[in-house]
Design an enzyme around this catalytic site. Structure first.
Site, PDB file in Angstrom:
ATOM      1  N   LYS A 195      16.041  39.675  -9.097  1.00  0.00           N
ATOM      2  CA  LYS A 195      14.848  38.345  -8.803  1.00  0.00           C
ATOM      3  C   LYS A 195      13.752  38.764  -8.273  1.00  0.00           C
ATOM      4  O   LYS A 195      13.607  38.918  -7.083  1.00  0.00           O
ATOM      5  CB  LYS A 195      15.730  37.274  -9.101  1.00  0.00           C
ATOM      6  CG  LYS A 195      14.765  36.087  -9.036  1.00  0.00           C
ATOM      7  CD  LYS A 195      15.237  34.885  -8.381  1.00  0.00           C
ATOM      8  CE  LYS A 195      15.044  34.526  -7.407  1.00  0.00           C
ATOM      9  NZ  LYS A 195      15.017  32.521  -7.694  1.00  0.00           N
ATOM     10  N   THR A 214      13.535  24.015 -10.972  1.00  0.00           N
ATOM     11  CA  THR A 214      12.480  24.351 -12.103  1.00  0.00           C
ATOM     12  C   THR A 214      13.742  24.282 -12.906  1.00  0.00           C
ATOM     13  O   THR A 214      13.713  24.480 -14.475  1.00  0.00           O
ATOM     14  CB  THR A 214      11.100  24.925 -12.046  1.00  0.00           C
ATOM     15  OG1 THR A 214      11.624  26.113 -11.518  1.00  0.00           O
ATOM     16  CG2 THR A 214      10.225  24.795 -11.685  1.00  0.00           C
ATOM     17  N   GLY A 215      14.761  25.187 -12.097  1.00  0.00           N
ATOM     18  CA  GLY A 215      16.062  25.872 -13.637  1.00  0.00           C
ATOM     19  C   GLY A 215      15.290  26.637 -13.869  1.00  0.00           C
ATOM     20  O   GLY A 215      16.677  27.766 -14.641  1.00  0.00           O
ATOM     21  N   ASP A 222      19.862  35.712  -7.480  1.00  0.00           N
ATOM     22  CA  ASP A 222      19.513  36.542  -6.511  1.00  0.00           C
ATOM     23  C   ASP A 222      20.344  37.317  -5.555  1.00  0.00           C
ATOM     24  O   ASP A 222      20.863  36.401  -4.913  1.00  0.00           O
ATOM     25  CB  ASP A 222      18.290  36.251  -6.170  1.00  0.00           C
ATOM     26  CG  ASP A 222      18.431  34.277  -5.390  1.00  0.00           C
ATOM     27  OD1 ASP A 222      19.481  34.456  -5.186  1.00  0.00           O
ATOM     28  OD2 ASP A 222      17.402  33.326  -6.110  1.00  0.00           O
ATOM     29  N   ASP A 256       0.613  -1.456  -0.136  1.00  0.00           N
ATOM     30  CA  ASP A 256      -0.065   0.103   0.577  1.00  0.00           C
ATOM     31  C   ASP A 256       0.276   1.226   0.449  1.00  0.00           C
ATOM     32  O   ASP A 256       0.055   2.272  -0.025  1.00  0.00           O
ATOM     33  CB  ASP A 256      -1.296   0.100   1.378  1.00  0.00           C
ATOM     34  CG  ASP A 256      -0.147   0.034   2.796  1.00  0.00           C
ATOM     35  OD1 ASP A 256       1.688  -0.094   2.163  1.00  0.00           O
ATOM     36  OD2 ASP A 256      -0.666  -0.165   3.453  1.00  0.00           O
TER      37      ASP A 256
HETATM   38  C1  R5P Z   1      15.293  30.346  -3.812  1.00  0.00           C
HETATM   39  O1  R5P Z   1      15.412  31.548  -3.729  1.00  0.00           O
HETATM   40  C2  R5P Z   1      16.244  29.258  -3.775  1.00  0.00           C
HETATM   41  O2  R5P Z   1      17.413  30.049  -3.577  1.00  0.00           O
HETATM   42  C3  R5P Z   1      16.729  29.402  -5.649  1.00  0.00           C
HETATM   43  O3  R5P Z   1      16.585  30.536  -6.469  1.00  0.00           O
HETATM   44  C4  R5P Z   1      15.691  28.483  -5.986  1.00  0.00           C
HETATM   45  O4  R5P Z   1      14.759  28.092  -5.547  1.00  0.00           O
HETATM   46  C5  R5P Z   1      15.647  28.056  -7.548  1.00  0.00           C
HETATM   47  O5  R5P Z   1      14.503  27.517  -7.888  1.00  0.00           O
HETATM   48  P1  R5P Z   1      14.372  26.926  -9.810  1.00  0.00           P
HETATM   49  O6  R5P Z   1      15.156  26.028 -10.451  1.00  0.00           O
HETATM   50  O7  R5P Z   1      12.528  26.847  -9.287  1.00  0.00           O
HETATM   51  O8  R5P Z   1      14.425  28.823 -10.441  1.00  0.00           O
END
Ligand code: R5P
Length: 311
Positions: free
Chosen positions: A201, A234-235, A178, A46
């Site tokens: 960002k 997600t990049g 960021d 399960d």
């Molecule tokens: C958020 O501020 C983290 O430091 C990363 O920049 C973020 O989690 C990356 O996420 P993604 O690859 O989805 O943009």
């Protein structure tokens, strides 16, 4: 690297490799000269996990190594069960080594009329399960971890990650995608002996789309740009920063992040934005070739050496 173990860690200490330990338990046990015991583990039809510790833990210091990706919730539940098992059977001190700590990004309240923060709940549950000390790496922000009732040690994952980048990338320039990554960028630039810049960002809370707010005035023409971050999901963040670097005439752009979650089409997205190589660490299982081993840093943090202070 062999870590000197203080006396109180040398007697009867045991390392439990959890089902999501990614082989780090074995490396930590060998580095600290502790006995290794893989957790008992199977999954019922399960979907529930049967997980536990077969070794005698009575009176011993127990280090449980369990990362929390993929399948964050299942990995966490298994960690709670293993800690509870060790506590119930008389372990003296339980240290949870969680190389990637899920929910650490969720450190803000999301509803206006609520003060609930997800990472607080996870830390509370760890403590309730019997965990006395927590070791993790690159937890997005360190401050929210201060709400854990026990000791917290942050292993330095940036040094091994950037040492790996250093072998390949000449004439580098470090870029933080960021503000949250600016400390990582500062440390990376020191190791690579180069300059760094920080992008501002913004992420749309509904669509998840990333846009650049502030473009730093940096001279990166002809440079090999290294974009650094704590994690890649997600990049989108790395892709936006890579487009910026390309628009300023960067010769090449690579990405280096501690936790490579690489969800959905992250690799494709970053490649399309001009990323030629991705560097990461073994905090979670990942099929990327350029992976730095952070077990020495985790071992050191277990014995409170070289750990990063909570800010
Ligand atoms: C958020 O501020 C983290 O430091 C990363 O920049 C973020 O989690 C990356 O996420 P993604 O690859 O989805 O943009």
């Amino acid at each position: 690297m062999k870590i000197d173990t203080p006396k109180d860690h040398n007697h009867g200490a045991l390392v439990i490799e959890g089902p999501c330990g990614n082989g780090l338990g074995e490396r930590i046990a060998s580095s600290l000269n502790h006995e290794l015991c893989p957790a008992r583990h199977k999954v019922f039809p399960d979907g529930e996990s049967e997980v536990g510790i077969d070794a005698d833990v009575k009176g011993k210091d127990v280090i449980i190594v369990q990362s929390t990706f993929p399948n964050q919730d299942k990995c966490l539940i298994e960690l709670f069960i293993m800690a509870h098992d060790a506590k119930t059977n008389g372990a003296r001190k339980i240290t949870a080594v969680v190389p990637y700590l899920a929910y650490a990004r969720e450190d803000k309240k999301y509803k206006v009329k609520s003060n609930a923060v997800s990472i607080d709940a996870i830390l509370h549950l760890l403590s309730a399960a019997g965990v006395d000390a927590l070791v993790t790496a690159a937890p997005h922000k360190t401050k929210p971890l201060a709400s854990f009732s026990g000791e917290v040690s942050i292993a330095d994952a940036i040094a091994p990650l950037i040492d790996l980048v250093k072998r390949d990338v000449k004439e580098p320039f470090v870029l933080a995608p960021d503000k949250g990554a600016s400390e990582i960028a500062k440390q990376a630039a020191q190791i690579l002996n180069c300059d760094y810049g920080v992008i501002g960002k913004q992420r749309d809370k509904i669509t998840g789309e990333v846009s650049i707010l502030n473009k730093p005035d940096v001279d990166i023409k002809g440079k090999n740009v290294v974009i650094v971050d704590d994690m890649i999901a997600t990049g989108s963040t790395i892709a936006a920063a890579a487009q910026f670097a390309r628009s300023r005439g960067a010769k090449s752009v690579v990405a280096a992040a501690v936790h490579l979650l690489l969800v959905k089409d992250a690799k494709e997205r970053m490649k399309n934005a001009g990323i030629s190589e991705i560097y990461g660490t073994n905090t979670i299982q990942c099929s990327i070739p350029k992976i730095a081993d952070i077990s020495a840093s985790l071992s050191a943090a277990c014995v409170k050496k070289n750990a990063i202070a909570l800010r």
